[in-house]
Scaffold this motif. Sequence first.
Motif, mmCIF file in Angstrom:
data_model
loop_
_atom_site.group_PDB
_atom_site.id
_atom_site.type_symbol
_atom_site.label_atom_id
_atom_site.label_comp_id
_atom_site.label_asym_id
_atom_site.label_seq_id
_atom_site.Cartn_x
_atom_site.Cartn_y
_atom_site.Cartn_z
ATOM 1 N N ASN A 28 60.827 71.486 48.798
ATOM 2 C CA ASN A 28 60.900 70.574 47.652
ATOM 3 C C ASN A 28 60.955 69.152 48.186
ATOM 4 N N GLN B 144 58.550 64.790 41.814
ATOM 5 C CA GLN B 144 59.146 65.865 42.604
ATOM 6 C C GLN B 144 58.241 67.092 42.550
ATOM 7 N N THR C 253 57.787 71.281 44.134
ATOM 8 C CA THR C 253 58.289 72.411 44.903
ATOM 9 C C THR C 253 57.090 73.259 45.285
ATOM 10 N N ARG D 37 59.993 64.676 47.300
ATOM 11 C CA ARG D 37 59.732 63.597 46.336
ATOM 12 C C ARG D 37 58.453 62.893 46.731
ATOM 13 N N THR D 38 57.418 63.038 45.930
ATOM 14 C CA THR D 38 56.146 62.374 46.202
ATOM 15 C C THR D 38 55.994 61.155 45.292
ATOM 16 N N MET E 39 64.497 65.803 51.127
ATOM 17 C CA MET E 39 63.719 67.006 50.830
ATOM 18 C C MET E 39 64.640 68.191 51.085
#
Length: 95
Positions: free
Chosen positions: A25, A32, A34, A27-28, A51
């Motif tokens: 998982n 977020q 998964t 954070r882009t 992450m």
Amino acid sequence: MQLTKLKIITPDEIYIDDLEVEYVNVRTADGQITVYANHSPVVSTLLIGDMKYEINGVIKYIHLHRGIIQVSKDQVKILTQRLYEVNEKGQRIKK
């Protein structure tokens, strides 16, 4: 449950090399996500943040300082400038 391989690379080292995990998982820039095994291919930029991934039922956390994620059918590859392990509250784990 099918597993996916996690690879994390910094300029100094391969931090994790194809470790089989349940999910990842992160954070882009797009939010977020998964990633599980057989995920659709993705390439995205990562924001500064934590992450997490799960291995054998244990959740591990890593703080990433930006980067890029590349997801293929059986691998999650993360390239980042620097990183360090944190706990579930985001506090750095001393090594």
